[in-house]
Design a protein around this motif. Structure first.
Motif, mmCIF file in Angstrom:
data_model
loop_
_atom_site.group_PDB
_atom_site.id
_atom_site.type_symbol
_atom_site.label_atom_id
_atom_site.label_comp_id
_atom_site.label_asym_id
_atom_site.label_seq_id
_atom_site.Cartn_x
_atom_site.Cartn_y
_atom_site.Cartn_z
ATOM 1 N N THR A 102 9.582 -9.226 -3.966
ATOM 2 C CA THR A 102 8.750 -10.206 -3.260
ATOM 3 C C THR A 102 7.446 -9.565 -2.808
ATOM 4 O O THR A 102 6.374 -10.176 -2.902
ATOM 5 N N ALA A 103 7.517 -8.319 -2.326
ATOM 6 C CA ALA A 103 6.308 -7.615 -1.906
ATOM 7 C C ALA A 103 5.381 -7.388 -3.096
ATOM 8 O O ALA A 103 4.167 -7.621 -3.003
ATOM 9 N N LEU A 115 1.562 -9.084 -3.670
ATOM 10 C CA LEU A 115 0.370 -8.292 -3.979
ATOM 11 C C LEU A 115 -0.252 -8.751 -5.290
ATOM 12 O O LEU A 115 -1.480 -8.859 -5.398
ATOM 13 N N ALA A 116 0.576 -9.043 -6.278
ATOM 14 C CA ALA A 116 0.070 -9.524 -7.562
ATOM 15 C C ALA A 116 -0.606 -10.888 -7.424
ATOM 16 O O ALA A 116 -1.561 -11.199 -8.147
ATOM 17 N N ARG A 135 -0.697 1.249 3.089
ATOM 18 C CA ARG A 135 -0.914 1.190 1.640
ATOM 19 C C ARG A 135 0.354 0.873 0.833
ATOM 20 O O ARG A 135 0.844 1.684 0.051
ATOM 21 N N PRO A 136 0.907 -0.325 0.995
ATOM 22 C CA PRO A 136 2.104 -0.672 0.242
ATOM 23 C C PRO A 136 1.865 -0.767 -1.256
ATOM 24 O O PRO A 136 2.792 -0.560 -2.040
ATOM 25 N N ASP A 137 0.630 -1.059 -1.663
ATOM 26 C CA ASP A 137 0.338 -1.130 -3.092
ATOM 27 C C ASP A 137 0.533 0.220 -3.754
ATOM 28 O O ASP A 137 1.055 0.319 -4.863
ATOM 29 N N LEU A 196 4.338 0.988 -3.778
ATOM 30 C CA LEU A 196 5.035 0.195 -4.797
ATOM 31 C C LEU A 196 4.642 0.590 -6.210
ATOM 32 O O LEU A 196 5.159 0.052 -7.176
ATOM 33 N N GLY A 197 3.725 1.522 -6.343
ATOM 34 C CA GLY A 197 3.308 1.985 -7.667
ATOM 35 C C GLY A 197 2.382 1.017 -8.370
ATOM 36 O O GLY A 197 2.257 1.069 -9.598
#
Length: 94
Positions: free
Chosen positions: A69-70, A74-75, A85-87, A90-91
């Protein structure tokens, strides 16, 4: 008389400490990912955060989400928190 009062105070302190430790042990772990939403409702997404982001302590409108879901948020264009910086976590970016 004083010895009894001191013993009672020590026993109370030990009990409170044991209760605090039990509360810490039972506390659920923080979520891996969270999404901050606007005042208008949970469908108005503001930002994606990691579960340990320090902004979570100040934000009131958060909900826990799973990794997929995260990533999807972001997408879909939801902003990534500039602090945690979760992006990157999450790679999704290097």
């Amino acid at each position: 008389m004083w010895v009894g009062l001191i013993d009672q105070a020590i026993a109370d302190l030990k009990r409170r400490e044991a209760e605090r430790e039990e509360g810490q042990r039972r506390r659920p772990p923080p979520p891996e990912w969270t999404i901050e939403h606007a005042l208008g409702g949970p469908h108005l997404l503001i930002a994606v955060h990691t579960g340990d982001c320090w902004l979570l302590h100040h934000a009131k409108r958060m909900r826990a989400v799973d990794r997929d879901t995260a990533r999807q948020a972001l997408a879909d264009g939801v902003e990534a928190c500039g602090f945690c910086r979760p992006d990157t976590a999450l790679g999704m970016i290097d």
